[in-house]
Write an enzyme that holds these catalytic residues in place. Structure first.
Site, mmCIF file in Angstrom:
data_model
loop_
_atom_site.group_PDB
_atom_site.id
_atom_site.type_symbol
_atom_site.label_atom_id
_atom_site.label_comp_id
_atom_site.label_asym_id
_atom_site.label_seq_id
_atom_site.Cartn_x
_atom_site.Cartn_y
_atom_site.Cartn_z
ATOM 1 N N GLY A 199 0.862 -1.241 0.045
ATOM 2 C CA GLY A 199 0.016 0.034 0.118
ATOM 3 C C GLY A 199 0.855 1.252 -0.119
ATOM 4 O O GLY A 199 0.397 2.401 0.272
ATOM 5 N N THR A 200 2.058 1.073 -0.144
ATOM 6 C CA THR A 200 2.946 2.409 -0.177
ATOM 7 C C THR A 200 3.040 2.922 -1.605
ATOM 8 O O THR A 200 3.619 3.861 -1.733
ATOM 9 C CB THR A 200 4.305 1.953 0.364
ATOM 10 O OG1 THR A 200 4.956 0.681 -0.307
ATOM 11 C CG2 THR A 200 4.282 1.880 1.790
ATOM 12 N N GLY A 201 2.512 2.312 -2.418
ATOM 13 C CA GLY A 201 2.420 2.944 -3.830
ATOM 14 C C GLY A 201 3.479 2.338 -4.818
ATOM 15 O O GLY A 201 3.785 3.031 -5.950
ATOM 16 N N LYS A 202 3.875 1.048 -4.666
ATOM 17 C CA LYS A 202 4.706 0.374 -5.592
ATOM 18 C C LYS A 202 4.211 0.324 -7.182
ATOM 19 O O LYS A 202 4.971 0.831 -7.941
ATOM 20 C CB LYS A 202 5.607 -0.837 -5.016
ATOM 21 C CG LYS A 202 5.884 -0.588 -3.821
ATOM 22 C CD LYS A 202 6.679 -1.982 -3.236
ATOM 23 C CE LYS A 202 5.540 -3.038 -2.738
ATOM 24 N NZ LYS A 202 4.816 -2.349 -1.597
ATOM 25 N N THR A 203 2.974 -0.153 -6.916
ATOM 26 C CA THR A 203 2.091 -0.347 -8.330
ATOM 27 C C THR A 203 2.082 0.930 -8.820
ATOM 28 O O THR A 203 2.360 1.262 -10.102
ATOM 29 C CB THR A 203 1.129 -1.124 -8.193
ATOM 30 O OG1 THR A 203 1.160 -2.299 -7.198
ATOM 31 C CG2 THR A 203 0.356 -1.422 -9.453
ATOM 32 N N HIS A 419 15.067 5.050 21.851
ATOM 33 C CA HIS A 419 15.806 3.668 21.405
ATOM 34 C C HIS A 419 16.684 3.795 20.068
ATOM 35 O O HIS A 419 17.871 3.540 20.108
ATOM 36 C CB HIS A 419 14.836 2.521 21.255
ATOM 37 C CG HIS A 419 15.283 1.103 20.757
ATOM 38 N ND1 HIS A 419 15.580 0.011 21.533
ATOM 39 C CD2 HIS A 419 15.562 0.796 19.630
ATOM 40 C CE1 HIS A 419 15.776 -0.789 21.197
ATOM 41 N NE2 HIS A 419 16.120 -0.673 19.889
ATOM 42 N N GLU A 420 15.986 4.278 18.943
ATOM 43 C CA GLU A 420 16.433 4.413 17.846
ATOM 44 C C GLU A 420 17.728 5.430 17.666
ATOM 45 O O GLU A 420 18.798 5.135 17.018
ATOM 46 C CB GLU A 420 15.705 4.922 16.688
ATOM 47 C CG GLU A 420 14.592 3.759 16.358
ATOM 48 C CD GLU A 420 15.041 2.324 15.935
ATOM 49 O OE1 GLU A 420 16.245 2.527 15.512
ATOM 50 O OE2 GLU A 420 14.482 1.441 16.379
ATOM 51 N N HIS A 423 20.932 4.060 19.140
ATOM 52 C CA HIS A 423 21.711 3.358 18.041
ATOM 53 C C HIS A 423 22.489 4.234 17.273
ATOM 54 O O HIS A 423 23.599 4.175 17.154
ATOM 55 C CB HIS A 423 20.795 2.729 17.080
ATOM 56 C CG HIS A 423 19.988 1.166 17.649
ATOM 57 N ND1 HIS A 423 20.712 0.400 18.095
ATOM 58 C CD2 HIS A 423 18.840 1.082 17.720
ATOM 59 C CE1 HIS A 423 19.735 -0.779 18.356
ATOM 60 N NE2 HIS A 423 18.742 -0.379 18.175
ATOM 61 N N ASP A 496 17.780 -6.620 18.406
ATOM 62 C CA ASP A 496 19.227 -6.245 18.884
ATOM 63 C C ASP A 496 19.975 -7.042 19.569
ATOM 64 O O ASP A 496 21.106 -7.428 19.306
ATOM 65 C CB ASP A 496 18.936 -4.880 19.512
ATOM 66 C CG ASP A 496 18.377 -3.920 18.766
ATOM 67 O OD1 ASP A 496 18.125 -4.027 17.439
ATOM 68 O OD2 ASP A 496 17.838 -2.912 19.346
HETATM 69 P P1 ADP Z 1 1.578 -1.329 -3.492
HETATM 70 O O1 ADP Z 1 1.658 -1.619 -4.801
HETATM 71 O O2 ADP Z 1 2.776 -0.536 -3.088
HETATM 72 O O3 ADP Z 1 0.919 -2.465 -2.606
HETATM 73 P P2 ADP Z 1 -0.361 0.324 -4.539
HETATM 74 O O4 ADP Z 1 0.461 1.021 -5.663
HETATM 75 O O5 ADP Z 1 -1.152 -0.771 -4.909
HETATM 76 O O6 ADP Z 1 0.529 -0.110 -3.590
HETATM 77 O O7 ADP Z 1 -1.232 1.515 -3.927
HETATM 78 C C1 ADP Z 1 -2.602 1.369 -3.762
HETATM 79 C C2 ADP Z 1 -3.283 2.586 -3.917
HETATM 80 O O8 ADP Z 1 -3.036 3.667 -2.612
HETATM 81 C C3 ADP Z 1 -2.818 3.515 -5.021
HETATM 82 O O9 ADP Z 1 -3.710 3.055 -6.057
HETATM 83 C C4 ADP Z 1 -3.107 4.930 -4.585
HETATM 84 O O10 ADP Z 1 -4.381 5.373 -4.748
HETATM 85 C C5 ADP Z 1 -2.748 4.941 -3.191
HETATM 86 N N1 ADP Z 1 -1.315 5.049 -2.864
HETATM 87 C C6 ADP Z 1 -0.561 4.137 -2.155
HETATM 88 N N2 ADP Z 1 0.725 5.282 -2.171
HETATM 89 C C7 ADP Z 1 0.610 6.220 -2.628
HETATM 90 C C8 ADP Z 1 1.476 7.339 -2.941
HETATM 91 N N3 ADP Z 1 2.788 7.478 -2.522
HETATM 92 N N4 ADP Z 1 0.793 8.634 -3.410
HETATM 93 C C9 ADP Z 1 -0.356 8.468 -3.724
HETATM 94 N N5 ADP Z 1 -1.361 7.450 -3.568
HETATM 95 C C10 ADP Z 1 -0.773 6.455 -3.206
HETATM 96 ZN ZN ZN Z 2 17.008 -1.674 18.151
#
Ligand code: ADP
Ligand code: ZN
Length: 604
Positions: A199-203, A419-420, A423, A496
Site C-alpha cells: 500500500g505504499t504505492g509500488k504499483t 531507542h533508535e 543506536h 538487537d
Molecule cells: P503497493 O503496490 O505498494 O501495494 P499500490 O500502488 O497498489 O500499493 O497503492 C494502492 C493505492 O493507494 C494507489 O492506487 C493509490 O490510490 C494509493 N497510494 C498508495 N501510495 C500512494 C502514494 N505514495 N501517493 C499517492 N497515492 C498512493
Molecule cells: Zn533496536
C-alpha cells in the site's frame, strides 16, 4: 483500458474444440425424447440452474433437465469460450462425449489427451473454488496479464516517495530515448525491484514510470503463476517477454514477486513447488536472454525481499533496489493533497493536522481516509468535507488497521525514538560503525517499530576485533538509551540483543577473538546429510561454560561503554528525540549537524 487475456481456459478449450473438429466426428443421433432448442435458450436454462447434467458433443450439446424425469434438450454447439465457465459457475455436472460410432483406436487416443487436460483444469478450478470462484479468478484477477497502452498515471499522482521517484527518473529518461543511451553506451538496469510494505504505492510508481515515459505497461502478479497448470507458468513468462519485446520500449511489472521468486528448495518436495520453480527458472532465463537495449525494463514489487531467491537479485537481474517506505508526516500531507484534489474540501481543512494524526499510514490507507471522509460528508448532506468528517474517517481506518497491525501510542513512540537514537548516537561516535543514513520512527510492522539505517561507506570483507566491538556497541545502544532515559527497559530490543549475542558468540567461538580462549575456533557445525569423514569438534562442557562466560563479558563490557557514551551525550539525545518525535524521520546529515553542536549552544 485494460485488455484481458484469457489464457488457459481459452487455450484448453481451443485445443479441445479443434482436435474434435479435426477429427470430423459425426454426431450421435439423439434420442427422440429430446427437444431441439436455440443455443441462446440453452444458455438461459444454464443460468436458471435448470440442468441436472450437460453433455458436450463435438457439434451438439445435450442437457438433461432437473426434476422432469429424463426430459432433455439439445442444441447445436456454438463456439463459446465462456461456456465452461458458465457451467462451472452454475455447478452443472458436465462431461464431454464422443459423437456416435466409427471410433478408431487412434481417434480415441486423440480424444484422451484434451480430455485429461480438461479434467485437470476442472479439478484445479474446483480446488481454488471459494469466493469469487475458481474459473472466474483465473480468468480475471489472478492470472491476468494486463496491458495498459497508457496508464494515465504520472509522478504527480504519487507523493511522499521522493527518493524513489528520483531514482526512477533515470529509467524514464531511458525509456523515452533508448537510442541516446545506446549511443553513449550507458548501462541501464534491466530489473528494478521496488521494496516496501503493502500500500505504499509500488504499483502506482511503476505505472507512473510508464505514464511519464509514455510506454505500454505490462503487468502480472507473481501469485498468478502459482495457480498455474503444469507448464503454463513458464510458457506464460516466455509469452510475456515475447509480447513485451514487440512493444518495446515498455515496462513489464511483476507484482508480488515473492510469490513466484521464493528461495528454491534444495531438495524439491514432490509436486507443488516444482511448477513455481519452472516458472522462476524461465523468468531467470528470459531476463538473462533479452537485451536491455531494446528498451524493456522489468519492474517488480515485493514486501518480503528477504525470502527472494538470491538468483533473482544477481547482477543483470533485479540488481537495482528501490525502497518505497511508509511516508513520513510531510509525505502523508503530500499524499493527502493528491487524493484531496478529487473531493471538495471545506476551507477549515488542514491537511497537516490530518497527516500528524496518521502516523504509520501508507498511501493506500490515506486514500481510504479521504474516500471515507467524503462518503461521511455526503451522508450528512454537506456541501464540502469538513474536519470532523476526517476525524471520524481516521478513527474508522485506524480501527480497521488495529486489527491488522498495531498503531503506536504516544508513550511507545517516545520509547522508540530514544531507542533508535541510542543506536544512532553510538554509531556516530564509535569509529568502527557504518554511518547513519536515516533514523525513522514511522512504524513499519510488528517486529520493528522504528529503524536506524546505516549505510556502509565501502564494501568490507574483513572486520577487525575493534570494529566488531563497535558494531556490537551500536546494537546495544537502543537498550542502553531506554534504560538511561526511562530507567526501565522494553521488549523493543529483542532483535538487537539476539544479533549482539550472535556477534559476541562468533567472536569467541569462530574468530578466536577472546583473550582468554585464545586463537581457537570452537565452531560447532552439524554434519551435512551423508557427509563422510565429518568429525565433530564438540567442546567439552567446561569449555562451553568458559565460552559462555567470555561471551557475557564481551557484552557486559560493551554495554557499560555504550551507557557511558550515551550519558555523556544525554543533552543531545534529548534534543534529538524531540526533533524525531516531531518529524518522525531524521536524516544522517541533520543528525551529524545536531551532534556537532556544543552542549552549551543547546541550552544545557
Ligand atoms: P503497493 O503496490 O505498494 O501495494 P499500490 O500502488 O497498489 O500499493 O497503492 C494502492 C493505492 O493507494 C494507489 O492506487 C493509490 O490510490 C494509493 N497510494 C498508495 N501510495 C500512494 C502514494 N505514495 N501517493 C499517492 N497515492 C498512493
Ligand atoms: Zn533496536
Amino acid at each position: 483500458m485494460n485488455k484481458t487475456y484469457f489464457y488457459k481456459t481459452g487455450g484448453v478449450l481451443l485445443i479441445f474444440v479443434s482436435i474434435l473438429v479435426s477429427c470430423r466426428i459425426t454426431n450421435a443421433e439423439f434420442v427422440s425424447k429430446t427437444e431441439n432448442i436455440p443455443y441462446s435458450d440453452f444458455l438461459k436454462l444454464v443460468q436458471e440452474d435448470r440442468f441436472e447434467e450437460v453433455i458436450l458433443y463435438p457439434t451438439k450439446i445435450k442437457g438433461v433437465l432437473k426434476s422432469r424425469e429424463g426430459k432433455s434438450v439439445t442444441t447445436v454447439r456454438v463456439e463459446d469460450p465462456n461456456l465452461v465457465r458458465e457451467l462451472v459457475e452454475h455447478n452443472v455436472k458436465f462431461s464431454a462425449a464422443e459423437g456416435g460410432g466409427g471410433w478408431g483406436q487412434g481417434l480415441f487416443l486423440l480424444w484422451l489427451v484434451p480430455m485429461i487436460i480438461f479434467l485437470i483444469l476442472i479439478s484445479r478450478l474446483r480446488r481454488g473454488g471459494a469466493g469469487a470462484g475458481g474459473l472466474m479468478s483465473i480468468g480475471k484477477s489472478r492470472a491476468t496479464l494486463y496491458i495498459d497502452r497508457d496508464t494515465g498515471v504520472t509522478f504527480d499522482d504519487v507523493a511522499g516517495v521522493e527518493e524513489a521517484k528520483e531514482e526512477l527518473k533515470e529509467v524514464i529518461d531511458y525509456l523515452k530515448n533508448p537510442q541516446k543511451y545506446q549511443r553513449l553506451g550507458g548501462k541501464i538496469p534491466k530489473g528494478v525491484l521496488l521494496v516496501g510494505p503493502t500500500g505504499t504505492g509500488k504499483t502506482l510508481l511503476a505505472k507512473a514510470v510508464a505514464g511519464e515515459a509514455k510506454v505500454p505497461f505490462f503487468s502480472i502478479s507473481g501469485s498468478a503463476f502459482v495457480e498455474m497448470f503444469v507448464g503454463v507458468g513458464a510458457a506464460r513468462v516466455r509469452d510475456l517477454f515475447g509480447q513485451a519485446q514487440e512493444k518495446a520500449p515498455c515496462i513489464i511489472f511483476i507484482d508480488e514477486l515473492d510469490a513466484l521468486g521464493k528461495v528454491r528448495s534444495l531438495a524439491p518436495i514432490a509436486g507443488g513447488h516444482e511448477e513455481r520453480e519452472h516458472t522462476l527458472n524461465q523468468l531467470l532465463i528470459e531476463m538473462d536472454g533479452f537485451d536491455t537495449r531494446k528498451g524493456v525494463i522489468i519492474m517488480a514489487a515485493t514486501n518480503r525481499p528477504e525470502i527472494l531467491d538470491p538468483a533473482l537479485l544477481r547482477p543483470g537481474r533485479f540488481d537495482r533496489h528501490i525502497l518505497v517506505d511508509r511516508p513520513d508526516i510531510k509525505g502523508r500531507e503530500e499524499i493527502l493533497k493528491v487524493h484531496g484534489k478529487n473531493i471538495r474540501l471545506s476551507k477549515d481543512i488542514d491537511l497537516k493536522i490530518i497527516a500528524a494524526r496518521t502516523p504509520g499510514f501508507v498511501g493506500a490507507d490515506l486514500a481510504n481516509v479521504v474516500n471515507e471522509a467524503a462518503l461521511l460528508a455526503a451522508r450528512r448532506g454537506k456541501a464540502a468535507v469538513e474536519m470532523e468528517d476526517f476525524e471520524e474517517a481516521i478513527n474508522r481506518v485506524v480501527a480497521g488497521l488495529e486489527k491488522k497491525q498495531r498503531v503506536m501510542n504516544k508513550k511507545e513512540q517516545e520509547i522508540v525514538a530514544y531507542h533508535e537514537l541510542g543506536h544512532a548516537i553510538v554509531a556516530e561516535i564509535v569509529p568502527g560503525a557504518d554511518k547513519v543514513h536515516r533514523i525513522s520512527i514511522i512504524p513499519r510492522g510488528i517486529a520493528a517499530l522504528g529503524y536506524t539505517l546505516q549505510l556502509p561507506t565501502e564494501d568490507r570483507y574483513l572486520l577487525t576485533r575493534s570494529e566488531l566491538l563497535d558494531r556490537l556497541a551500536v546494537l546495544l545502544g537502543g537498550r542502553a538509551a531506554e534504560e538511561l532515559i526511562f530507567h526501565e527497559v522494553s521488549t523493543g530490543a529483542q532483535n538487537d540483543l539476539e544479533r549482539a549475542t550472535d556477534i559476541a558468540m562468533s567472536m569467541v567461538r569462530e574468530y578466536g577473538m577472546s583473550e582468554k580462549m585464545g586463537p581457537m575456533s570452537f565452531q560447532r557445525r552439524k554434519p551435512q546429510f551423508l557427509e563422510l569423514g565429518y568429525s565433530s569438534r564438540e567442546s567439552s562442557e567446561e569449555t562451553s561454560k568458559e565460552i559462555d562466560i567470555e561471551v557475557k563479558k564481551i557484552i557486559l563490557d560493551t554495554y557499560a561503554r555504550v551507557k557511558s557514551i550515551l550519558q555523556e551525550n544525554k543533552g543531545k539525545l534529548q534534543k534529538l528525540a524531540k526533533t524525531l518525535i516531531e518529524k518522525e524521520v531524521i536524516e544522517g546529515e541533520e543528525l551529524r549537524k545536531i551532534m556537532s553542536q556544543t552542549i552549551s549552544s543547546l541550552g544545557e
